[in-house]
Design a protein around this motif. Structure first.
Motif, mmCIF file in Angstrom:
data_model
loop_
_atom_site.group_PDB
_atom_site.id
_atom_site.type_symbol
_atom_site.label_atom_id
_atom_site.label_comp_id
_atom_site.label_asym_id
_atom_site.label_seq_id
_atom_site.Cartn_x
_atom_site.Cartn_y
_atom_site.Cartn_z
ATOM 1 N N SER A 7 29.092 45.524 49.429
ATOM 2 C CA SER A 7 29.146 45.518 47.963
ATOM 3 C C SER A 7 30.549 45.901 47.499
ATOM 4 N N VAL A 8 30.857 45.539 46.247
ATOM 5 C CA VAL A 8 32.158 45.869 45.655
ATOM 6 C C VAL A 8 31.928 46.337 44.209
ATOM 7 N N ASN A 9 32.940 46.988 43.668
ATOM 8 C CA ASN A 9 32.882 47.370 42.257
ATOM 9 C C ASN A 9 33.082 46.137 41.368
ATOM 10 N N TYR A 10 32.637 46.257 40.132
ATOM 11 C CA TYR A 10 32.746 45.103 39.239
ATOM 12 C C TYR A 10 32.890 45.577 37.787
ATOM 13 N N ILE A 11 33.360 44.660 36.952
ATOM 14 C CA ILE A 11 33.405 44.842 35.505
ATOM 15 C C ILE A 11 32.840 43.602 34.863
ATOM 16 N N VAL A 12 31.981 43.785 33.895
ATOM 17 C CA VAL A 12 31.403 42.656 33.149
ATOM 18 C C VAL A 12 31.990 42.654 31.740
ATOM 19 N N GLU A 13 32.578 41.568 31.378
ATOM 20 C CA GLU A 13 33.127 41.394 30.031
ATOM 21 C C GLU A 13 32.320 40.340 29.299
ATOM 22 N N ARG A 14 31.998 40.680 28.025
ATOM 23 C CA ARG A 14 31.288 39.687 27.193
ATOM 24 C C ARG A 14 32.308 38.844 26.445
ATOM 25 N N ARG A 15 32.124 37.576 26.432
ATOM 26 C CA ARG A 15 33.000 36.668 25.729
ATOM 27 C C ARG A 15 32.420 36.361 24.332
ATOM 28 N N ASP A 16 33.330 36.220 23.386
ATOM 29 C CA ASP A 16 32.888 35.898 22.029
ATOM 30 C C ASP A 16 32.490 34.418 21.939
ATOM 31 N N SER A 40 23.293 48.860 35.359
ATOM 32 C CA SER A 40 23.238 50.293 35.694
ATOM 33 C C SER A 40 23.942 50.619 37.017
ATOM 34 N N SER A 41 23.968 49.672 37.945
ATOM 35 C CA SER A 41 24.617 49.937 39.227
ATOM 36 C C SER A 41 26.107 49.671 39.132
ATOM 37 N N PRO A 42 26.932 50.571 39.687
ATOM 38 C CA PRO A 42 28.375 50.358 39.587
ATOM 39 C C PRO A 42 28.900 49.330 40.586
ATOM 40 N N ARG A 43 28.052 48.873 41.510
ATOM 41 C CA ARG A 43 28.512 47.934 42.540
ATOM 42 C C ARG A 43 27.590 46.723 42.573
ATOM 43 N N ILE A 44 28.135 45.615 42.995
ATOM 44 C CA ILE A 44 27.378 44.368 43.120
ATOM 45 C C ILE A 44 27.342 43.955 44.583
ATOM 46 N N HIS A 45 26.186 43.494 45.016
ATOM 47 C CA HIS A 45 25.998 43.097 46.411
ATOM 48 C C HIS A 45 26.735 41.779 46.684
ATOM 49 N N ILE A 46 27.357 41.677 47.863
ATOM 50 C CA ILE A 46 28.017 40.441 48.291
ATOM 51 C C ILE A 46 27.386 39.986 49.598
ATOM 52 N N ALA A 47 27.453 38.694 49.861
ATOM 53 C CA ALA A 47 26.806 38.138 51.052
ATOM 54 C C ALA A 47 27.649 37.007 51.614
ATOM 55 N N LEU A 48 27.584 36.868 52.952
ATOM 56 C CA LEU A 48 28.238 35.749 53.632
ATOM 57 C C LEU A 48 27.284 34.566 53.577
ATOM 58 N N THR A 49 27.623 33.558 52.788
ATOM 59 C CA THR A 49 26.708 32.441 52.558
ATOM 60 C C THR A 49 27.097 31.171 53.299
ATOM 61 N N TYR A 50 28.277 31.140 53.902
ATOM 62 C CA TYR A 50 28.693 29.950 54.653
ATOM 63 C C TYR A 50 29.665 30.388 55.734
ATOM 64 N N ALA A 51 29.471 29.853 56.947
ATOM 65 C CA ALA A 51 30.370 30.155 58.064
ATOM 66 C C ALA A 51 30.362 28.978 59.018
ATOM 67 N N LYS A 52 31.539 28.536 59.434
ATOM 68 C CA LYS A 52 31.650 27.409 60.344
ATOM 69 C C LYS A 52 32.848 27.626 61.258
ATOM 70 N N GLY A 53 32.611 27.451 62.583
ATOM 71 C CA GLY A 53 33.686 27.606 63.555
ATOM 72 C C GLY A 53 33.153 28.167 64.864
#
Length: 323
Positions: A314-323, A290-303
């Protein structure tokens, strides 16, 4: 020529009747001034005098544990000549005789003892009204010291465009003297709390060391170095990695990259760029997408960086079903 004429005229006038009268007047005026000064200085004067405190006749094998004031303020009443001659020399020093006052490893001076010690410096004809401090309590030990590391208790914050690279004591350990046993659990000597805010540059601060009652650290203070460096803003475009995507689905992100903003010390500008990983979790979506955007997160950082954040959460997304 004018100077010679003036001196000749002065010598001529000195031997005139009026000149002789002037000379006699000046002589008697000088004598009167001297007599007035002598009478004034011989009158009783009451004044506060700062006197240095010093322990004398103390063996080298003995260490003072208690803190000792550097000086005492003595309110003294004496004739002006004695006070004038005393202050004409160096600052008065009150000597505390270790051998005379020591008892059971301690020196305890009552108000009467403090006044007596001060009177020995100002003379028996003087009257000591009061001393500040009015008592003195000192403990000594002949036990060998124990070397202990120094721990810095510091809480330092900087300006937004700076970062703390390190806070350390320039003295790594000190000698701890104690009249009795070292307290159980004492493994280090901690500095007094150091609290600084909005620090913009590196600096060195002298901080006193805290020791339990009956102990003394030598030295009793250390230099604490605070290393601060200006920061610069940088950014990197990082691919967004999808996770937990079922095999029968395909998750397409729009855009597929995101900007990671961070701040880096100037001295680390040419270092290898930091490594980041940003993810988008398929499981964060509901079943109906139902939501047009998906949450993103910084999960690793080194330096070498601080204050890392994403340009978007968050960013927009498209979900495709595979046969």
């Amino acid at each position: 020529m004018n100077l010679k004429r003036s001196l000749a005229a002065l010598r001529h006038n000195m031997f005139t009747p009026r000149g002789k009268d002037a000379i006699v007047f000046c002589i008697f005026l000088g004598i009167s001034a001297v007599l007035w000064l002598a009478m004034t200085l011989n009158e009783p004067v009451q004044k506060d005098v700062r006197c240095e405190l010093r322990i004398v006749n103390c063996p080298d094998t003995v260490t003072r544990i208690s803190m000792m004031p550097e000086a005492a303020n003595v309110n003294v009443k004496t004739v002006g000549t004695e006070l004038f001659m005393l202050q004409l020399r160096h600052n008065p020093v009150i000597d505390i005789d270790y051998k005379h006052y020591l008892k059971n490893g301690e020196i305890n001076l009552s108000p009467a003892d403090m006044r007596a010690a001060a009177r020995s410096r100002f003379g028996q004809n003087s009257q000591i009204i009061s001393t500040n401090p009015d008592t003195l309590h000192l403990r000594f030990t002949s036990k060998p010291p124990v070397r202990m590391p120094v721990t810095v208790d510091a809480r330092v914050s900087t300006l937004p465009n700076c970062a703390i690279l390190g806070v350390k004591s320039l003295t790594d350990s000190v000698m701890v003297y104690s009249a009795g046993a070292i307290p159980d659990g004492m493994r280090t000597v901690t500095t007094s709390p150091l609290r600084l805010t909005e620090v913009a540059h590196s600096q060195t601060v002298r901080v006193r060391l805290n020791t339990p009652a009956g102990c003394r650290a030598i030295p009793d203070s250390v230099d604490v170095q605070i290393n601060v460096e200006p920061m610069i803003s940088r950014s990197a475009n990082v691919p967004i990695r999808t996770i937990n995507v079922p095999s029968n689905y395909k998750l397409i992100l729009m855009p597929s990259t995101v900007k990671v903003n961070y701040m880096q010390p100037m001295s680390k500008y040419d270092d290898t760029k930091p490594r980041f990983q940003v993810t988008a979790d398929f499981n964060s979506l509901d079943r109906n997408f139902s939501s047009p955007r998906i949450h993103i997160a910084l999960t690793y950082a080194k330096g070498n960086f601080i204050n890392t954040y994403l340009s978007t959460d968050s960013v927009n997304y498209i979900v495709e079903r595979r046969d």
